[in-house]
Design an enzyme around this catalytic site. Structure first.
Site, short mmCIF file in Angstrom:
data_model
loop_
_atom_site.label_atom_id
_atom_site.label_comp_id
_atom_site.label_asym_id
_atom_site.label_seq_id
_atom_site.Cartn_x
_atom_site.Cartn_y
_atom_site.Cartn_z
N CYS A 2 0.82 -1.21 0.00
CA CYS A 2 0.00 0.00 0.00
C CYS A 2 0.86 1.26 0.00
O CYS A 2 1.99 1.25 0.49
CB CYS A 2 -0.86 0.03 1.25
N ARG A 27 4.87 0.52 -6.14
CA ARG A 27 4.80 -0.35 -4.97
C ARG A 27 3.82 -1.50 -5.18
O ARG A 27 3.85 -2.48 -4.45
CB ARG A 27 4.39 0.45 -3.73
N TRP A 75 -2.98 -2.52 -1.61
CA TRP A 75 -2.56 -3.85 -2.06
C TRP A 75 -3.25 -4.81 -1.11
O TRP A 75 -2.91 -4.89 0.07
CB TRP A 75 -1.04 -3.95 -1.97
N ASN A 99 -1.27 1.45 5.89
CA ASN A 99 -0.34 0.52 5.24
C ASN A 99 0.10 -0.47 6.31
O ASN A 99 0.36 -0.07 7.44
CB ASN A 99 0.86 1.30 4.69
N GLY A 100 0.17 -1.76 5.97
CA GLY A 100 0.65 -2.75 6.94
C GLY A 100 -0.47 -3.66 7.41
O GLY A 100 -1.53 -3.75 6.78
N GLU A 480 18.70 -15.75 -10.69
CA GLU A 480 18.20 -14.39 -10.89
C GLU A 480 17.54 -14.26 -12.26
O GLU A 480 16.48 -13.65 -12.39
CB GLU A 480 19.35 -13.39 -10.71
N LYS A 484 13.66 -13.19 -12.77
CA LYS A 484 13.34 -11.99 -13.54
C LYS A 484 12.32 -12.32 -14.62
O LYS A 484 11.33 -11.62 -14.80
CB LYS A 484 14.63 -11.45 -14.17
N GLU A 487 8.73 -13.24 -13.11
CA GLU A 487 7.94 -12.18 -12.49
C GLU A 487 7.39 -11.18 -13.50
O GLU A 487 6.30 -10.67 -13.32
CB GLU A 487 8.67 -11.48 -11.34
N HIS A 503 19.10 -35.72 -12.60
CA HIS A 503 18.55 -36.39 -11.43
C HIS A 503 17.05 -36.15 -11.31
O HIS A 503 16.49 -36.30 -10.22
CB HIS A 503 19.30 -35.94 -10.17
N LYS A 604 6.57 -3.64 -4.79
CA LYS A 604 7.99 -3.29 -4.77
C LYS A 604 8.58 -3.45 -3.38
O LYS A 604 9.69 -3.93 -3.22
CB LYS A 604 8.15 -1.84 -5.25
O1 M6R Z 1 13.58 -4.56 -1.09
P1 M6R Z 1 14.20 -5.91 -1.04
O2 M6R Z 1 15.49 -5.99 -1.81
O3 M6R Z 1 14.37 -6.43 0.36
O4 M6R Z 1 13.18 -6.86 -1.78
C1 M6R Z 1 13.39 -8.23 -1.87
C2 M6R Z 1 12.50 -8.85 -2.91
O5 M6R Z 1 11.16 -8.62 -2.61
C3 M6R Z 1 12.80 -8.31 -4.31
O6 M6R Z 1 14.14 -8.50 -4.66
C4 M6R Z 1 11.91 -9.03 -5.35
O7 M6R Z 1 12.28 -10.37 -5.47
C5 M6R Z 1 11.99 -8.31 -6.70
N1 M6R Z 1 10.69 -8.12 -7.22
C6 M6R Z 1 12.76 -9.03 -7.72
O8 M6R Z 1 12.79 -8.37 -8.93
#
Ligand code: M6R
Length: 609
Positions: A2, A27, A75, A99-100, A480, A484, A487, A503, A604
């Site tokens: 949020c 976010r 959110w 938020n939270g 990674e 990427k 997502e 395996h 985010k």
């Molecule tokens: O803000 P942070 O680096 O702690 O966030 C960690 C993950 O939520 C963040 O890296 C997430 O995996 C990204 N969306 C990846 O692109």
């Protein structure tokens, strides 16, 4: 997660609130709303959907006219995305955005229901609004303070009291909230980019502090209701840094910013050809006694930690374990005094990473935070801190934050190896000099591989599932690459240690299934090539990301597409090799008609567990 904004000043509140909310879109959210004091009444307009839906609704129902208000992007956590569940929420005299998570909201809801209160939404937020209204004693600050004692969880609140139409209030526990100030106006926001258009001066609200914002200025009290003076901070990011700057998406803008981001991050930490982390409180004396290191993080930041593990262990022979923060915090980890726990986080507010860091401290470990967001909770609470100087990362898909996290991992590993005496000064000087060449190397990859990646991405659009494979550092990098892609493109993908394929996972290979192989480590390239041959002979379409030297020696037909990157020091290859993986993910997302900056269901800054 949020986003909260609030405004008090001479401007049209609708404009400011919606504009500020648009800067928090990154976010992640599924509904939006505002509340404005209009003729001493609080008018609320809210809707499920995006800010454009809110703009349309404001046109439809008529904008409330006023200069003081609060706004929110939600959110969903408690209750589906819907108009009713959208914020702001009200008790009769109090309206809030939140938020939270309120952990004890069920208990509080039962209590308030027993007092005859009824609820319109399924949210924990409405419970707080009703609680504030129930406890209201004519003094908003005292009321907020009393309610804070009842609330469990981590949260930030923007609050309006109907009886006080000249002000708004803010309070937070754990979840971030800033208070921006300019001449004759003030703001609240979940993050700095929301207010950069209006001011760069802000205060960081600390846990349980309450802010009161009026046109005459801002005042703060602590949890004992004592007035406090706070340090005014100035953001070193300007508005432009948080805008797209001519690029279609933040993700591609941020990929292109990587050479600068690396340079900005490493150069102040290099002195006389050697790593220099003393300004970060990291000295050889402090480092030399650490016998165990644990790296804790989530998502992309955790993948940077995986690369860090290989490099630190290789250079300093100190055992490193890498843990996902949400696992670490609940499994009674073996951490003791004298251990070093490194927390990596772009936002510095990830709830699991923050909790993991606190647990590590409780267990007596020394903590080192590698964080991008200045003044964030993780940054403030760690014993030692190195900022990645990537600038604001707006796209949900992390790119430049990752590359700067890698850069810091290298600097740290070099410094540790020197402190431990496991690598000589001359070798570290050589590695530092190689690291200093990485901004140009990354620029070269962007300039020379983008078109090819764009083309290959057209072949991935229809894929249902993909595999990423590699060995050693290439495996860490594959993780990674795979995250990427999944997502931002919504295509299922997995990363696998190439040698582990046979395996079990190799049974997934079907005719035409794309396999992205990474091969940058000379000594194990032949092994990875054998694995490529195995998947190719079972029908896989192989995309190989490898060094130019490796490409020269490839036999015809081993891979369907080859992306060549320049050979640099082997240990540093993840810095350049990640770029084609980012570009492949970006263009696949765009080709599938997805907005890579705001993938569905993602946020985010993950400030809830
Ligand atoms: O803000 P942070 O680096 O702690 O966030 C960690 C993950 O939520 C963040 O890296 C997430 O995996 C990204 N969306 C990846 O692109």
């Amino acid at each position: 997660m949020c986003g909260i904004v609030g405004y008090v000043g001479p401007k049209d509140c609708n404009e400011v609130l919606v504009d500020a909310l648009s800067k928090l879109e990154y976010r992640g959210y599924d509904s939006a709303g505002i509340a404005v004091f209009s003729d001493n009444e609080i008018e609320i307009v809210k809707t499920k959907g995006k800010l454009d839906d809110l703009r349309n609704k404001l046109k439809e129902v008529g904008k409330p006219s006023g200069n003081i208000g609060i706004g929110h992007t939600r959110w969903a956590t408690h209750g589906e995305p819907s108009d009713i569940n959208s914020h702001p929420h009200s008790g009769s005299r109090v309206t809030i955005v939140h938020n939270g998570i309120i952990e004890n909201y069920i208990e509080l809801k039962e209590f308030l229901t027993a007092q005859g209160r009824t609820f319109l939404s399924e949210t924990d937020t409405e419970v707080v609004a009703q609680l504030l209204d129930y406890r209201y004693n004519g003094d908003p600050v005292k009321t907020i303070d009393e309610c804070m004692a009842d609330l469990k969880g981590s949260f930030a609140l923007g609050i309006m009291f109907k009886d006080f139409p000249d002000r708004i209030f803010a309070v937070r526990r754990e979840s971030p909230l800033i208070v921006g100030v300019a001449k004759g106006e003030s703001f609240i926001a979940s993050d700095v980019p929301a207010i950069l258009k209006y001011t760069r001066d802000y205060y960081l609200l600390e846990h349980n502090e309450i802010a009161t914002l009026t046109v005459d200025g801002v005042s703060f009290v602590n949890e004992y209701l004592q007035p406090i003076e706070k340090e005014l901070k100035t953001a070193d990011w300007d508005e432009e840094a948080a805008e797209k700057g001519g690029y279609p998406h933040f993700m591609i803008k941020e990929i292109n910013e990587q050479p600068t981001a690396i340079r900005t991050t490493i150069m102040p930490r290099i002195k006389d050809g050697l790593p220099y982390l003393e300004e970060n409180g990291i000295t050889p004396e402090k480092l030399k006694d650490f016998k165990n290191i644990t790296i804790v993080a989530c998502g992309t930041a955790m993948h940077a930690g995986m690369v860090g593990k290989y490099v630190i262990e290789d250079l300093s022979r100190v055992p490193v374990s890498v843990d996902i923060a949400s696992e670490f915090r609940y499994r009674n980890p073996i951490i003791s005094e004298g251990d070093l726990v490194i927390i990596i986080s772009q936002s510095g507010e990830t709830a699991d990473s923050l909790a993991a860091m606190r647990l590590a401290k409780q267990k007596g470990a020394t903590t080192l935070a590698i964080v991008n967001a200045k003044g964030s909770s993780i940054a403030r609470e760690a014993d030692m801190l190195i900022y990645t100087l990537a600038g604001p990362e707006i796209s949900v898909a992390s790119t430049k934050a990752y590359i700067t996290q890698l850069s810091v991992m290298y600097l740290f590993a070099f410094e540790l190896a020197l402190a431990k005496g496991t690598v000589g000064k001359a070798e570290i000087e050589r590695l530092i000099s190689a690291l200093m060449k990485m901004p140009e190397a990354v620029q070269y990859v962007i300039d020379n591989c983008e078109e090819k990646c764009k083309y290959i991405a057209t072949k991935l659009v229809a894929a249902e599932s993909l595999l990423y494979i590699g060995r050693g550092l290439d495996y860490a990098l594959s993780m990674e690459g795979s995250l990427k892609l999944k997502e931002v493109s919504y295509i299922h993908s997995e990363s696998y240690a190439a040698g582990e394929l046979k395996h079990g996972t190799i049974s997934l290979i079907d005719d035409g299934m794309p396999v992205i192989a990474v091969a940058t480590q000379t000594d194990i390239i032949p092994k990875t090539i054998s694995n490529i041959v195995e998947v190719k002979s079972r029908g896989a379409k192989v995309i190989l990301v490898c060094t130019d030297a490796c490409a020269r020696e490839l036999k015809e037909g081993i891979a369907d597409y080859v992306v060549e990157i320049p050979h640099s020091d082997e240990m540093l290859m993840p810095i350049t090799a990640v770029v084609p993986l980012q570009l492949l993910a970006y263009y696949t997302s765009v080709n599938r008609g997805i907005d890579p900056d705001k993938p569905k269901n993602l946020a985010k800054s993950v400030t809830v567990e």
